[in-house]
Motif scaffolding. Structure first.
Motif, short mmCIF file in Angstrom:
data_model
loop_
_atom_site.label_atom_id
_atom_site.label_comp_id
_atom_site.label_asym_id
_atom_site.label_seq_id
_atom_site.Cartn_x
_atom_site.Cartn_y
_atom_site.Cartn_z
N VAL A 141 0.18 -1.11 -0.35
CA VAL A 141 0.38 0.13 -0.10
C VAL A 141 0.71 1.54 -0.01
O VAL A 141 1.50 1.20 0.77
N SER A 142 0.89 2.02 -1.02
CA SER A 142 1.97 3.37 -0.71
C SER A 142 0.73 4.27 -1.70
O SER A 142 0.10 4.46 -2.45
N GLU A 143 1.16 5.56 -0.97
CA GLU A 143 0.58 7.09 -2.00
C GLU A 143 1.29 6.76 -2.72
O GLU A 143 0.18 7.48 -4.32
N ASP A 144 2.35 6.76 -3.44
CA ASP A 144 2.41 7.17 -5.23
C ASP A 144 4.32 6.95 -4.88
O ASP A 144 4.25 5.55 -4.74
N ALA A 145 4.72 7.26 -6.62
CA ALA A 145 5.78 6.49 -6.81
C ALA A 145 6.90 6.67 -5.29
O ALA A 145 7.38 6.49 -5.68
N GLY A 146 7.14 8.26 -5.06
CA GLY A 146 7.76 8.60 -4.26
C GLY A 146 7.31 7.54 -2.86
O GLY A 146 8.46 8.31 -1.96
N ASP A 147 6.33 7.05 -3.06
CA ASP A 147 5.76 6.68 -1.37
C ASP A 147 6.38 4.94 -1.50
O ASP A 147 6.31 4.45 0.01
N ALA A 148 6.49 5.04 -2.59
CA ALA A 148 6.44 2.92 -2.88
C ALA A 148 7.50 2.68 -1.84
O ALA A 148 8.47 3.21 -1.60
N THR A 149 6.56 0.74 -1.47
CA THR A 149 7.68 0.18 -1.31
C THR A 149 8.62 -0.47 -1.68
O THR A 149 8.16 -1.15 -2.67
N ARG A 150 10.09 -0.38 -1.38
CA ARG A 150 10.88 -1.02 -2.37
C ARG A 150 10.87 -2.62 -2.10
O ARG A 150 10.24 -3.06 -1.01
N PRO A 151 11.25 -3.59 -2.92
CA PRO A 151 11.53 -4.91 -2.59
C PRO A 151 12.27 -5.08 -1.29
O PRO A 151 13.00 -4.05 -1.60
N ARG A 152 12.00 -6.02 -1.15
CA ARG A 152 13.12 -6.62 0.50
C ARG A 152 14.44 -7.42 0.21
O ARG A 152 15.74 -6.93 1.16
N ASP A 153 14.90 -7.66 -0.88
CA ASP A 153 15.85 -8.48 -1.37
C ASP A 153 16.84 -7.50 -1.73
O ASP A 153 16.05 -7.21 -2.98
N ALA A 154 17.86 -7.78 -1.51
CA ALA A 154 18.63 -7.06 -2.54
C ALA A 154 19.94 -8.09 -3.00
O ALA A 154 21.04 -7.86 -3.67
N ALA A 155 19.22 -8.99 -3.82
CA ALA A 155 20.49 -9.96 -4.43
C ALA A 155 20.97 -9.36 -5.95
O ALA A 155 19.90 -8.50 -6.51
N ASP A 156 22.18 -9.53 -5.78
CA ASP A 156 22.37 -9.05 -7.13
C ASP A 156 21.90 -10.05 -8.76
O ASP A 156 21.80 -11.36 -8.11
N PHE A 157 22.40 -9.57 -9.63
CA PHE A 157 22.27 -10.52 -10.60
C PHE A 157 23.14 -12.02 -10.79
O PHE A 157 22.84 -12.77 -10.86
N ALA A 158 24.56 -11.66 -10.63
CA ALA A 158 25.56 -12.77 -10.54
C ALA A 158 24.94 -13.75 -9.32
O ALA A 158 25.08 -15.41 -9.19
N THR A 159 24.00 -13.50 -8.00
CA THR A 159 23.23 -14.69 -7.46
C THR A 159 22.00 -15.21 -8.11
O THR A 159 21.92 -16.71 -7.47
N LEU A 160 21.39 -14.16 -8.30
CA LEU A 160 20.62 -14.68 -8.72
C LEU A 160 20.03 -15.71 -9.73
O LEU A 160 19.51 -17.15 -9.96
N CYS A 161 21.43 -14.87 -10.76
CA CYS A 161 21.63 -16.71 -12.48
C CYS A 161 22.64 -17.40 -12.51
O CYS A 161 23.20 -17.69 -13.26
N ALA A 162 23.48 -17.80 -10.88
CA ALA A 162 24.30 -17.98 -10.30
C ALA A 162 24.35 -19.62 -11.67
O ALA A 162 25.26 -20.24 -12.04
N ASP A 163 23.63 -20.37 -11.56
CA ASP A 163 23.09 -21.70 -12.08
C ASP A 163 22.68 -21.69 -13.23
O ASP A 163 21.78 -22.57 -13.93
N THR A 164 22.00 -20.23 -14.17
CA THR A 164 21.50 -20.11 -15.07
C THR A 164 22.47 -19.53 -16.31
O THR A 164 23.19 -18.60 -16.27
N LYS A 165 22.96 -21.16 -17.60
CA LYS A 165 23.97 -20.52 -18.61
C LYS A 165 23.71 -19.87 -19.85
O LYS A 165 22.56 -19.77 -19.81
N ALA A 166 24.14 -18.87 -19.78
CA ALA A 166 23.88 -17.97 -21.01
C ALA A 166 23.96 -18.88 -22.46
O ALA A 166 24.22 -19.99 -22.65
N ARG A 167 22.85 -18.37 -23.09
CA ARG A 167 22.76 -19.07 -24.90
C ARG A 167 22.14 -18.48 -25.97
O ARG A 167 22.46 -16.84 -25.87
N ALA A 168 23.31 -18.33 -27.17
CA ALA A 168 22.89 -18.10 -28.15
C ALA A 168 21.67 -16.51 -28.17
O ALA A 168 20.58 -18.00 -28.81
N GLY A 169 20.54 -15.80 -28.81
CA GLY A 169 20.00 -15.72 -28.84
C GLY A 169 18.80 -15.27 -27.30
O GLY A 169 17.65 -15.24 -27.85
#
Length: 221
Positions: free
Chosen positions: A68-96
């Protein structure tokens, strides 16, 4: 001035004082899914585009938070600060294809619609076509998604079951958060009356004294 006129002024002043003492009505807020993007510095930034339009590149992270937020300036952020390296550590890149890290925060029980309980927050790594939008990446890992007639994102992974951006009373952030916008900077928080209420009470005292004096004068022979 007649006694009746004095009484009328007293009642009018009393109404003004009660109006000054009454709390301000709660500000309006909305219950909805907000969309966020991770900056290069690792901070959450409120997205300026909708998820159906935003097209994150390979290695980027998108976040969604239900609150529940009043506007964009009041909006609540996601609480998880995981970065890309952590989130996609087990997902290999593929062409295309590209990999997009996702953080999905279903919010707290206080923000949940009546009768619903928020699921646990989840993270994922979506592997999608290179031209896929953030909404496409979300759909790849968190179906079913629910949209309204205006293409507003209403539900992720079936939560919430009903409702979409409905207006509710603005939540109080308490002492740990910022001061709610409807709370005056100088009010009754210190336990004492506000300036307006004090002035109104002073008017009542003066008018009451006038009525007493007028009454005594009328009783004199």
């Amino acid at each position: 001035m007649t006694l009746r006129r004095h009484a009328l002024l007293l009642l009018t002043a009393l109404a003004c004082v009660l109006g000054l003492a009454a709390p301000a009505s709660a500000a309006s807020a909305y219950r909805y899914w907000s969309f966020w993007e991770r900056t290069d510095a690792g901070a959450w930034q409120y997205a300026t585009r909708g998820p159906a339009v935003a097209r994150p590149g390979d290695g980027e992270v998108a976040g969604f938070r239900f609150a529940v937020s009043e506007d964009a300036g009041d909006a609540t952020r996601p609480r998880d600060a995981a970065d890309f390296a952590t989130l996609c550590a087990d997902t290999k890149a593929r062409a295309g294809e590209k990999r997009v890290g996702l953080v999905i925060d279903f919010g707290t029980a206080a923000d949940a619609p009546s009768g619903e309980r928020p699921p646990r927050a989840r993270t994922a790594c979506a592997r999608v076509p290179e031209d896929a939008s953030a909404a496409d990446a979300l759909a790849a890992v968190a179906k079913p998604l629910r949209y309204d007639a205006s293409a507003l994102l209403c539900g992720i992974a079936g939560y919430p079951r009903h409702g979409c951006g409905e207006q509710v009373a603005a939540p109080s952030r308490g002492t740990a958060g910022k001061t709610p916008r409807e709370t005056p900077a100088h009010g009754d928080d210190d336990g004492g009356p506000s300036l307006g209420v004090s002035a109104g009470l002073g008017v009542l005292v003066v008018l009451a004294a006038g009525i007493v004096w007028q009454t005594r004068r009328r009783r004199q022979p």
